[in-house]
Design a protein around this motif. Structure first.
Motif, PDB file in Angstrom:
ATOM      1  N   THR A  56       1.151  -1.445  -0.184  1.00 54.35           N
ATOM      2  CA  THR A  56      -0.113   0.110  -0.629  1.00 54.35           C
ATOM      3  C   THR A  56       0.346   1.337  -0.068  1.00 54.35           C
ATOM      4  OG1 THR A  56      -1.748  -1.197   0.859  1.00 54.35           O
ATOM      5  CG2 THR A  56      -1.424   1.088   1.040  1.00 54.35           C
ATOM      6  N   ASP A  57       1.622   1.494   1.286  1.00 58.42           N
ATOM      7  CA  ASP A  57       2.448   3.046   0.896  1.00 58.42           C
ATOM      8  C   ASP A  57       4.022   1.950   0.582  1.00 58.42           C
ATOM      9  OD1 ASP A  57       0.344   4.041   2.197  1.00 58.42           O
ATOM     10  OD2 ASP A  57       0.559   3.260   4.189  1.00 58.42           O
ATOM     11  N   PHE A  58       4.854   1.418   0.197  1.00 67.09           N
ATOM     12  CA  PHE A  58       6.103   1.073   0.460  1.00 67.09           C
ATOM     13  C   PHE A  58       5.914   0.474  -0.584  1.00 67.09           C
ATOM     14  CE2 PHE A  58       5.702   2.157   4.944  1.00 67.09           C
ATOM     15  CZ  PHE A  58       7.231   2.903   4.992  1.00 67.09           C
ATOM     16  N   THR A  59       7.064  -0.291  -1.218  1.00 62.22           N
ATOM     17  CA  THR A  59       7.812  -0.918  -2.537  1.00 62.22           C
ATOM     18  C   THR A  59       8.614  -1.904  -1.550  1.00 62.22           C
ATOM     19  OG1 THR A  59       6.313  -0.202  -4.103  1.00 62.22           O
ATOM     20  CG2 THR A  59       8.847  -1.437  -5.115  1.00 62.22           C
ATOM     21  N   TYR A  60       8.468  -3.196  -1.546  1.00 66.68           N
ATOM     22  CA  TYR A  60       9.785  -3.791  -1.436  1.00 66.68           C
ATOM     23  C   TYR A  60      10.694  -4.584  -2.264  1.00 66.68           C
ATOM     24  CZ  TYR A  60       7.286  -2.840   3.095  1.00 66.68           C
ATOM     25  OH  TYR A  60       6.357  -2.230   4.727  1.00 66.68           O
ATOM     26  N   THR A  61      11.733  -4.034  -1.904  1.00 65.97           N
ATOM     27  CA  THR A  61      12.518  -4.634  -3.291  1.00 65.97           C
ATOM     28  C   THR A  61      14.159  -6.133  -2.592  1.00 65.97           C
ATOM     29  OG1 THR A  61      12.937  -3.360  -5.161  1.00 65.97           O
ATOM     30  CG2 THR A  61      14.137  -3.982  -4.869  1.00 65.97           C
ATOM     31  N   LEU A  62      14.470  -6.437  -2.493  1.00 66.92           N
ATOM     32  CA  LEU A  62      15.082  -7.937  -2.508  1.00 66.92           C
ATOM     33  C   LEU A  62      16.102  -8.189  -3.581  1.00 66.92           C
ATOM     34  CD1 LEU A  62      12.564 -10.412  -0.454  1.00 66.92           C
ATOM     35  CD2 LEU A  62      13.955  -8.144   0.814  1.00 66.92           C
ATOM     36  N   SER A  63      17.557  -7.969  -3.529  1.00 67.64           N
ATOM     37  CA  SER A  63      18.113  -8.312  -4.538  1.00 67.64           C
ATOM     38  C   SER A  63      19.239  -8.521  -4.265  1.00 67.64           C
ATOM     39  CB  SER A  63      18.322  -6.732  -5.522  1.00 67.64           C
ATOM     40  OG  SER A  63      19.126  -5.979  -4.201  1.00 67.64           O
TER      41      SER A  63
END
Length: 142
Positions: free
Chosen positions: A131-138
């Motif tokens: 909703t308020d964030f975009t999570y990125t695992l890289s």
């Protein structure tokens, strides 16, 4: 062998991008970083971060600390709806983001495909818009 150089190591990151509605502003939050020489350890760290983020968003109501995570329902990376190398999920494609992250962690066949992908010298991203964030695992090869 196809002549591709094996990476000397891997740089891993967990990020949260915060979007401020009408202001058009984004803020980047580094949730964690990790370096390793092992693609297995890189993905293990990413999996731990995925579970941490899932619990941050919403605690797992079905959590059983003694349960074995087993094998996930996906057979390989290409069939995965929620994780593709360098692909962003469309917002609203899966309403339960914590379950999505837990499913990615539990998908052992997908993890093996991801391991082969990064071992080949390719970057690997898991991008989960909430909703308020975009999570990125890289994972990025060094």
């Amino acid at each position: 062998m196809n002549g591709a150089a094996v990476p000397e190591g891997y740089r891993c990151e967990a990020l949260a991008m915060e979007c401020f509605g009408g202001m058009g502003k984004m803020e980047r939050h580094v949730l964690g970083t990790f370096r390793t020489i092992s693609p297995v350890l890189a993905l293990r760290w990413l999996g731990g971060q995925a579970l941490w983020i899932a619990d941050w968003i919403e605690a797992d109501p079905d959590a059983d600390p003694d349960a074995d995570s087993g094998f996930g329902p996906r057979s390989d990376l290409e069939r995965s709806a929620w994780v593709q190398p360098l692909q962003r999920l469309p917002v609203g494609s899966t309403p339960d983001r914590p379950a999505e992250l837990r499913a990615w962690h539990a998908d052992r066949q997908g993890q093996r495909a991801a391991q082969a992908h990064i071992k080949g010298g390719n970057p690997f991203l898991v991008v989960v818009p909430a909703t308020d964030f975009t999570y990125t695992l890289s994972v990025h090869p060094d």
